[in-house]
Design a protein around this motif. Sequence first.
Motif, mmCIF file in Angstrom:
data_model
loop_
_atom_site.group_PDB
_atom_site.id
_atom_site.type_symbol
_atom_site.label_atom_id
_atom_site.label_comp_id
_atom_site.label_asym_id
_atom_site.label_seq_id
_atom_site.Cartn_x
_atom_site.Cartn_y
_atom_site.Cartn_z
ATOM 1 N N PHE A 283 3.243 13.828 -0.304
ATOM 2 C CA PHE A 283 3.390 12.563 -0.878
ATOM 3 C C PHE A 283 3.604 11.244 0.137
ATOM 4 O O PHE A 283 3.090 10.190 0.159
ATOM 5 N N MET A 284 4.255 11.463 1.216
ATOM 6 C CA MET A 284 4.645 10.802 2.235
ATOM 7 C C MET A 284 3.334 10.424 3.085
ATOM 8 O O MET A 284 3.212 9.116 3.408
ATOM 9 N N TRP A 285 2.670 11.227 3.097
ATOM 10 C CA TRP A 285 1.518 11.108 4.189
ATOM 11 C C TRP A 285 0.295 10.414 3.239
ATOM 12 O O TRP A 285 -0.413 9.624 3.868
ATOM 13 N N ARG A 286 0.484 10.568 1.928
ATOM 14 C CA ARG A 286 -0.458 10.011 1.019
ATOM 15 C C ARG A 286 -0.023 8.379 0.922
ATOM 16 O O ARG A 286 -0.874 7.730 0.888
ATOM 17 N N LYS B 276 16.850 10.107 -10.983
ATOM 18 C CA LYS B 276 17.195 11.191 -10.435
ATOM 19 C C LYS B 276 16.205 12.218 -10.064
ATOM 20 O O LYS B 276 16.480 13.325 -9.138
ATOM 21 N N PHE B 277 15.175 12.488 -10.785
ATOM 22 C CA PHE B 277 14.224 13.411 -10.689
ATOM 23 C C PHE B 277 13.320 13.226 -9.247
ATOM 24 O O PHE B 277 12.836 13.958 -8.687
ATOM 25 N N LEU B 278 13.588 11.958 -8.403
ATOM 26 C CA LEU B 278 12.981 11.847 -6.881
ATOM 27 C C LEU B 278 13.818 12.565 -6.063
ATOM 28 O O LEU B 278 13.408 12.894 -4.968
ATOM 29 N N LEU B 279 15.009 12.652 -6.313
ATOM 30 C CA LEU B 279 16.076 12.989 -5.094
ATOM 31 C C LEU B 279 15.771 14.539 -4.620
ATOM 32 O O LEU B 279 15.720 14.663 -3.690
ATOM 33 N N PRO B 280 15.517 15.696 -5.428
ATOM 34 C CA PRO B 280 15.530 16.972 -5.129
ATOM 35 C C PRO B 280 14.194 17.233 -4.123
ATOM 36 O O PRO B 280 13.799 18.178 -3.603
ATOM 37 N N VAL B 281 12.924 16.266 -4.347
ATOM 38 C CA VAL B 281 11.844 16.365 -3.543
ATOM 39 C C VAL B 281 12.034 16.432 -2.191
ATOM 40 O O VAL B 281 11.088 16.658 -1.357
ATOM 41 N N TYR B 282 13.070 15.699 -1.468
ATOM 42 C CA TYR B 282 13.222 15.479 -0.103
ATOM 43 C C TYR B 282 13.086 16.765 0.731
ATOM 44 O O TYR B 282 13.353 17.778 0.436
ATOM 45 N N TYR B 283 12.153 16.430 1.761
ATOM 46 C CA TYR B 283 12.028 17.699 2.746
ATOM 47 C C TYR B 283 11.310 18.908 2.141
ATOM 48 O O TYR B 283 11.216 20.048 2.862
ATOM 49 N N LEU C 161 -7.177 -1.101 -6.586
ATOM 50 C CA LEU C 161 -6.639 0.206 -5.655
ATOM 51 C C LEU C 161 -5.394 0.853 -6.514
ATOM 52 O O LEU C 161 -5.380 2.365 -6.493
ATOM 53 N N LEU C 162 -4.769 0.241 -7.399
ATOM 54 C CA LEU C 162 -3.668 0.937 -8.045
ATOM 55 C C LEU C 162 -4.340 1.424 -9.290
ATOM 56 O O LEU C 162 -3.920 2.577 -9.473
ATOM 57 N N LEU C 163 -5.374 0.826 -9.940
ATOM 58 C CA LEU C 163 -5.929 1.729 -11.090
ATOM 59 C C LEU C 163 -6.514 2.928 -10.536
ATOM 60 O O LEU C 163 -6.623 3.882 -11.025
ATOM 61 N N ALA C 164 -7.044 2.796 -9.333
ATOM 62 C CA ALA C 164 -7.739 4.247 -8.900
ATOM 63 C C ALA C 164 -7.032 5.209 -8.532
ATOM 64 O O ALA C 164 -7.146 6.438 -8.973
ATOM 65 N N GLU C 165 -5.603 4.877 -8.017
ATOM 66 C CA GLU C 165 -4.652 5.953 -8.016
ATOM 67 C C GLU C 165 -4.247 6.460 -9.324
ATOM 68 O O GLU C 165 -4.077 7.539 -9.352
ATOM 69 N N ILE C 166 -3.992 5.647 -10.339
ATOM 70 C CA ILE C 166 -3.464 5.944 -11.367
ATOM 71 C C ILE C 166 -4.475 6.762 -12.095
ATOM 72 O O ILE C 166 -4.030 7.994 -12.787
ATOM 73 N N ASP C 167 -5.705 6.551 -11.924
ATOM 74 C CA ASP C 167 -6.922 7.179 -12.780
ATOM 75 C C ASP C 167 -6.959 8.607 -12.103
ATOM 76 O O ASP C 167 -7.386 9.617 -12.601
ATOM 77 N N TRP C 168 -6.938 8.626 -10.765
ATOM 78 C CA TRP C 168 -7.020 9.659 -10.009
ATOM 79 C C TRP C 168 -5.721 10.940 -10.372
ATOM 80 O O TRP C 168 -6.250 12.088 -10.675
ATOM 81 N N GLY D 69 0.774 -1.159 -0.114
ATOM 82 C CA GLY D 69 -0.153 0.006 -0.160
ATOM 83 C C GLY D 69 0.890 1.260 0.023
ATOM 84 O O GLY D 69 0.468 2.420 -0.609
ATOM 85 N N LEU D 70 2.070 1.235 0.815
ATOM 86 C CA LEU D 70 2.825 2.476 0.542
ATOM 87 C C LEU D 70 3.405 2.790 -0.748
ATOM 88 O O LEU D 70 3.520 3.866 -0.923
ATOM 89 N N PHE D 71 3.493 1.691 -1.417
ATOM 90 C CA PHE D 71 4.087 1.986 -2.947
ATOM 91 C C PHE D 71 3.061 2.389 -3.855
ATOM 92 O O PHE D 71 3.426 2.523 -4.951
ATOM 93 N N ILE D 72 1.626 2.184 -3.531
ATOM 94 C CA ILE D 72 0.788 2.428 -4.528
ATOM 95 C C ILE D 72 0.704 3.899 -5.059
ATOM 96 O O ILE D 72 0.941 4.002 -6.466
ATOM 97 N N PRO D 73 0.936 5.012 -4.131
ATOM 98 C CA PRO D 73 1.340 6.355 -4.865
ATOM 99 C C PRO D 73 2.364 6.355 -5.714
ATOM 100 O O PRO D 73 2.374 7.198 -6.659
ATOM 101 N N TYR D 74 3.335 5.579 -5.365
ATOM 102 C CA TYR D 74 4.824 5.800 -5.970
ATOM 103 C C TYR D 74 4.714 5.092 -7.297
ATOM 104 O O TYR D 74 5.142 5.789 -8.268
ATOM 105 N N ILE D 75 3.988 3.833 -7.470
ATOM 106 C CA ILE D 75 3.889 3.296 -8.634
ATOM 107 C C ILE D 75 3.073 4.376 -9.517
ATOM 108 O O ILE D 75 3.212 4.375 -10.929
ATOM 109 N N ALA D 76 2.206 4.659 -9.135
ATOM 110 C CA ALA D 76 1.130 5.667 -9.865
ATOM 111 C C ALA D 76 1.864 6.991 -10.443
ATOM 112 O O ALA D 76 1.631 7.170 -11.392
#
Length: 221
Positions: A56-59, A42-49, A94-101, A12-19
């Motif tokens: 994203f983490m709360w989601r 590398k596009f993921l790295l600058p978003v920390y903090y 659940l994954l389809l719901a997140e992707i379509d959202w 479940g933690l990875f569903i938003p990430y996969i989407a």
Amino acid sequence: MIAYITGSFIFGLFIPYIARRFAKFMPSTPANAIWQTIRINKFLLPVYYTKQFKSFMWRSFFSGIVTCGLSYILAYKFGIDGLGWILFYTYTLLLLAEIDWRMYLLPDILTVPLLIFGFAYSVLGNGWIIGADSALGAIIGYLLPVLVSFLLLKKNKDAFGGGDIKLLSAIGAWVGVEPLLYVIAGASILMLIYSLVRKQKAVAFGPALSLSAIAVAIIIF
């Protein structure tokens, strides 16, 4: 049971990430989807903090809790035998719901396997319905929204998108005709409530369909 619950929470933690990866790369094959999901970019790295990262983490945490809770309910409701089929149904929705959202898109590399596995579950896996009902549910799930779209062509030519039609066909393959009608009714109510609360006319139908399909399966079967 502890390992099962932990695994469901992690997924479940990875569903938003996969989407998010789907939204950026839109993989065209299952192999490419797996590769784009597991590779670190590398596009993921600058978003920390940043606020975006915290949101994203709360989601992700909320997604993990929901998936974990659903997995526990499914195990309690259906038992261990055949649970893998049911988890595939639920997790894919659940994954389809997140992707379509996120994208207003339901990718074929998820909806088509969902349909195939739904029919296979009915034929091979001692499923919720028999194979004939599964086939009929898939056919009705495809034809019904096509007919509705045709009738509403003058008012709203985009009443049902192609992804919604394929998703309804896939759900029909799992639950059959009568429960499919309950899924559509429940999804319509959910979408209406959301549209009224958020005051939006254009709303993705996939999340409502997915949540309604999960709820109907739990209640009816």
